[in-house]
Design a protein around this motif. Sequence first.
Motif, PDB file in Angstrom:
ATOM      1  N   LEU A  40       4.592 -10.851  19.011  1.00 51.53           N
ATOM      2  CA  LEU A  40       3.299 -10.696  19.684  1.00 51.53           C
ATOM      3  C   LEU A  40       3.394 -11.127  21.142  1.00 51.53           C
ATOM      4  CD1 LEU A  40       0.883 -11.956  16.900  1.00 51.53           C
ATOM      5  CD2 LEU A  40       0.947  -9.648  17.875  1.00 51.53           C
ATOM      6  N   TRP A  41       4.021 -12.264  21.378  1.00 54.90           N
ATOM      7  CA  TRP A  41       4.173 -12.747  22.745  1.00 54.90           C
ATOM      8  C   TRP A  41       4.983 -11.749  23.578  1.00 54.90           C
ATOM      9  CZ3 TRP A  41       8.057 -13.762  26.115  1.00 54.90           C
ATOM     10  CH2 TRP A  41       7.712 -14.444  27.282  1.00 54.90           C
ATOM     11  N   ALA A  42       6.091 -11.278  23.020  1.00 57.47           N
ATOM     12  CA  ALA A  42       6.954 -10.328  23.737  1.00 57.47           C
ATOM     13  C   ALA A  42       6.189  -9.045  24.066  1.00 57.47           C
ATOM     14  CB  ALA A  42       8.191 -10.012  22.911  1.00 57.47           C
ATOM     15  N   GLY A  43       5.449  -8.518  23.099  1.00 52.81           N
ATOM     16  CA  GLY A  43       4.696  -7.295  23.333  1.00 52.81           C
ATOM     17  C   GLY A  43       3.679  -7.448  24.448  1.00 52.81           C
ATOM     18  N   LYS A  44       2.927  -8.522  24.410  1.00 56.76           N
ATOM     19  CA  LYS A  44       1.908  -8.757  25.434  1.00 56.76           C
ATOM     20  C   LYS A  44       2.544  -8.999  26.800  1.00 56.76           C
ATOM     21  CE  LYS A  44      -1.424 -10.337  22.052  1.00 56.76           C
ATOM     22  NZ  LYS A  44      -2.102 -11.455  21.419  1.00 56.76           N
ATOM     23  N   THR A  45       3.645  -9.720  26.810  1.00 61.37           N
ATOM     24  CA  THR A  45       4.321 -10.022  28.069  1.00 61.37           C
ATOM     25  C   THR A  45       4.919  -8.764  28.691  1.00 61.37           C
ATOM     26  OG1 THR A  45       4.789 -12.286  27.359  1.00 61.37           O
ATOM     27  CG2 THR A  45       6.167 -11.387  29.128  1.00 61.37           C
ATOM     28  N   LEU A  46       5.619  -7.962  27.891  1.00 57.55           N
ATOM     29  CA  LEU A  46       6.220  -6.741  28.420  1.00 57.55           C
ATOM     30  C   LEU A  46       5.150  -5.749  28.866  1.00 57.55           C
ATOM     31  CD1 LEU A  46       9.181  -6.303  25.914  1.00 57.55           C
ATOM     32  CD2 LEU A  46       9.323  -6.987  28.320  1.00 57.55           C
ATOM     33  N   ALA A  47       4.096  -5.593  28.089  1.00 55.92           N
ATOM     34  CA  ALA A  47       3.011  -4.691  28.479  1.00 55.92           C
ATOM     35  C   ALA A  47       2.398  -5.135  29.804  1.00 55.92           C
ATOM     36  CB  ALA A  47       1.949  -4.623  27.381  1.00 55.92           C
ATOM     37  N   SER A  48       2.244  -6.433  29.994  1.00 58.14           N
ATOM     38  CA  SER A  48       1.707  -6.956  31.247  1.00 58.14           C
ATOM     39  C   SER A  48       2.675  -6.715  32.406  1.00 58.14           C
ATOM     40  CB  SER A  48       1.418  -8.452  31.097  1.00 58.14           C
ATOM     41  OG  SER A  48       0.988  -8.996  32.330  1.00 58.14           O
TER      42      SER A  48
END
Length: 133
Positions: A40-48
């Motif tokens: 979840l953290w990786a997804g949100k970080t990469l999307a940002s």
Amino acid sequence: PFVYTGAIYHTPYCALKATWTFRQQLGDSESMKHLRNMALWAGKTLASMWGTEILGVPDANVAAMINIRLPTNDPNVVKAIGHHLLFDYKTTTRIFDVQGEPYMRVGGQIYLEKSDFIWLGNCVLSIINNSTC
């Protein structure tokens, strides 16, 4: 029908005993919680980082993998991302299309750190910005 197992590397077997010990100490529930939170953290970080979004799956349905839209629709650049990640950065991820949009799948692995995902995000941006496709 399910004969593709991906790349086969034998070196992880060398760490099997240490991995098993670590997982027993942490516990299955905590291991899965860590993987889910990391994904979840990786997804949100990469999307940002990329100015894109996570493939429309509610957070509650995420286990240990997540899909993030790549910041380009150019098929040549998407191909270059896969190529350069493998040959220049010595890593790889799954890249695939959903209704004509390119996505990258990343997974929360017990041995990955947040800095690994930031590195991946920066690699993708570097490939896009320097691409000569």
